[in-house]
Design a protein around this motif. Structure first.
Motif, PDB file in Angstrom:
ATOM      1  N   ARG A  94       0.377  -1.311  -0.014  1.00  0.00           N
ATOM      2  CA  ARG A  94      -0.041  -0.193   0.454  1.00  0.00           C
ATOM      3  C   ARG A  94       0.929   1.605  -0.038  1.00  0.00           C
ATOM      4  O   ARG A  94       1.950   1.229   0.689  1.00  0.00           O
ATOM      5  N   PRO A  95       0.407   2.323  -0.556  1.00  0.00           N
ATOM      6  CA  PRO A  95       1.458   3.595  -0.449  1.00  0.00           C
ATOM      7  C   PRO A  95       2.030   3.816   1.205  1.00  0.00           C
ATOM      8  O   PRO A  95       0.604   3.946   1.920  1.00  0.00           O
ATOM      9  N   ASP A  96       2.792   4.232   1.045  1.00  0.00           N
ATOM     10  CA  ASP A  96       3.366   4.914   2.001  1.00  0.00           C
ATOM     11  C   ASP A  96       3.937   6.264   2.041  1.00  0.00           C
ATOM     12  O   ASP A  96       5.107   6.441   1.659  1.00  0.00           O
ATOM     13  N   PRO A  97       3.903   7.017   2.508  1.00  0.00           N
ATOM     14  CA  PRO A  97       4.537   8.290   3.061  1.00  0.00           C
ATOM     15  C   PRO A  97       5.854   8.093   3.196  1.00  0.00           C
ATOM     16  O   PRO A  97       6.463   8.881   2.798  1.00  0.00           O
ATOM     17  N   GLN A  98       6.137   7.465   4.264  1.00  0.00           N
ATOM     18  CA  GLN A  98       7.527   7.035   5.524  1.00  0.00           C
ATOM     19  C   GLN A  98       8.411   6.681   4.303  1.00  0.00           C
ATOM     20  O   GLN A  98       9.285   6.914   4.449  1.00  0.00           O
ATOM     21  N   THR A  99       8.238   5.687   3.549  1.00  0.00           N
ATOM     22  CA  THR A  99       8.773   4.924   2.327  1.00  0.00           C
ATOM     23  C   THR A  99       9.377   5.560   1.376  1.00  0.00           C
ATOM     24  O   THR A  99      10.645   5.094   1.057  1.00  0.00           O
ATOM     25  N   ASN A 100       8.059   6.430   1.558  1.00  0.00           N
ATOM     26  CA  ASN A 100       8.523   7.224  -0.047  1.00  0.00           C
ATOM     27  C   ASN A 100      10.009   7.879   0.260  1.00  0.00           C
ATOM     28  O   ASN A 100      11.012   8.481  -1.007  1.00  0.00           O
ATOM     29  N   SER A 101       9.122   8.350   1.334  1.00  0.00           N
ATOM     30  CA  SER A 101      10.962   9.919   2.049  1.00  0.00           C
ATOM     31  C   SER A 101      12.392   9.216   1.864  1.00  0.00           C
ATOM     32  O   SER A 101      13.260   9.938   1.815  1.00  0.00           O
TER      33      SER A 101
END
Length: 421
Positions: A208-215
């Motif tokens: 699932r989309p995860d902003p923390q992982t993206n950063s």
């Protein structure tokens, strides 16, 4: 890998290598001879089949055999293959185990049967061995072994005493099959750290989309490219397929890999063209070359994978700033989960593009045709992308390379925008 000639392609290509089944089967049989697999489970038939294989060379017994006079059977294998994890047109990657320590490693076997294959293999070898220090986000080469005519020899950078190494370089330079293949087959074996998390495509699209992982991934990627450029290495084939995931520490750690198209930029002046391989073959190190500004080191080979290539790469006149553009495409696609279906593998791959009617066009190609085109970032109406990331991506994807940040500037700015988020 997709070698491009600058002409528009309408076939969607993600750069996945392929080969005929007969060739693949032959390479697999040869690999079994070289590295005996451990018996997995109750796979007795497989073990019996391997025992029937001829054991003609010392490489099938040991990666490195310090004493050639010792019988091959007296030496235990250092690595054992477990399974195949990847295959390309000129090589195979296996998961393997080091028998002494039990550590998992990745073993890449490159068949040096043609000059173009030798060139790719040597490019990866030169890039990884030119790094004096390690970086947690760049795949680590443990050792490289040259196997030819039943003998195995550890490769070292610029080894003038190794006739086998110099003959490989000569093959690459002359473009001739001087190694006598197939009578005297030649292979390069790369032993590298194993990344059990797959590639960036698999990791992102299976969660699932995860902003923390993206950063975290944005910071890791920019750190890796800054490290490579600081060490005068242009990757030239950055794409999600070539970014691997290690989960040994518990948290995902990115590893930039596959340096077959990379270029080690070193020369007497910043106006030098692509580095002369004869200098590297002769073992000329950094003490005989002045450090150049990598962003003023011009390259001319139009290579890479379509959807990540900068406009200037399509024209065949570019610098390390092309890596910045490719990284912008990857980050944009990762944050917004923009994908396309590869025509050859039928895989869903991360990558941004421009629509022209019913066709999708790589962003770099579209910008080359229309330099005034405005990129709509973010692309999706409901996007979690911050204004800081949006502005940074627009700068990374600027048509004019001079308007893009260099790798060190990018690393600083990425720290700022992710911290602000």
């Amino acid at each position: 890998m997709d070698i491009c000639d600058g002409k528009r392609r309408r076939k969607v290509s993600g750069g996945v290598r392929s080969c005929r089944r007969s060739v693949a089967a032959k390479m697999k049989r040869e690999a079994v001879k070289v590295l005996r697999s451990l018996t997995v489970g109750n796979n007795n038939k497989r073990a019996e089949a391997m025992d029937e294989e001829e054991d003609e060379d010392c490489f099938s017994i040991s990666f490195l055999r310090s004493d050639p006079s010792r019988p091959a059977a007296a030496v235990s294998p250092r690595y054992s293959l477990l399974r195949e994890v990847g295959r390309g047109s000129y090589g195979v990657v296996y998961e393997a185990v080091a028998r002494r320590t039990g550590a998992r490693v990745a073993v890449k076997r490159l068949q040096c049967d043609a000059p173009e294959n030798v060139e790719l293999a040597l490019a990866e070898f030169w890039a990884l061995t030119s790094l004096e220090n390690r970086h947690q986000n760049v795949v680590q080469l443990e050792e490289c072994v040259l196997q030819r005519n039943g003998l195995a020899q550890k490769m070292s950078h610029g080894n003038k005493k190794s006739k086998q190494y110099l003959r490989l370089v000569e093959t690459s330079l002359k473009g001739e099959r001087i190694l006598g293949y197939p009578e005297e087959p030649c292979y390069l074996w790369f032993v590298m750290e194993f990344c059990e998390g797959g590639d960036l495509n698999q990791y992102i699209l299976s969660r699932r989309p995860d902003p923390q992982t993206n950063s975290s991934f944005m910071l890791q990627l920019t750190s890796a490219i800054a490290f490579l450029h600081k060490n005068n290495i242009v990757h030239r084939d950055l794409k999600p397929d070539n970014i691997l995931i290690s989960q040994k520490s518990g948290s995902p750690v990115l590893k930039v890999a596959d340096f077959g198209l990379s270029k080690v930029c070193a020369g007497l002046t910043s106006k030098s063209s692509e580095e002369d391989p004869t200098a590297r073959a002769a073992g000329k190190g950094s003490n005989q070359y002045n450090t150049v500004n990598i962003n003023k080191f011009w390259l001319s080979s139009a290579c890479g994978s379509d959807f990540y290539m900068a406009p200037e790469v399509w024209e065949g006149h570019y610098t390390a700033k092309a890596d910045i553009f490719a990284l912008g495409i990857i980050i944009w696609a990762m944050v917004e989960r923009i994908t396309f279906i590869d025509a050859e593998s039928k895989r869903e791959l991360l990558g941004t593009y421009v629509r022209q009617g019913s066709e999708i066009i790589p962003v770099g190609e579209a910008l080359l045709e229309n330099p005034k085109m405005v990129l709509h970032i973010p692309q999706k109406a409901r996007s979690s992308m911050t204004d800081g990331v949006k502005k940074l991506l627009l700068d990374m994807l600027a048509v004019n390379p001079q308007d893009r940040p260099d790798a060190l500037q990018l690393e600083i700015r990425m720290d700022q925008v992710t911290f602000a988020a």
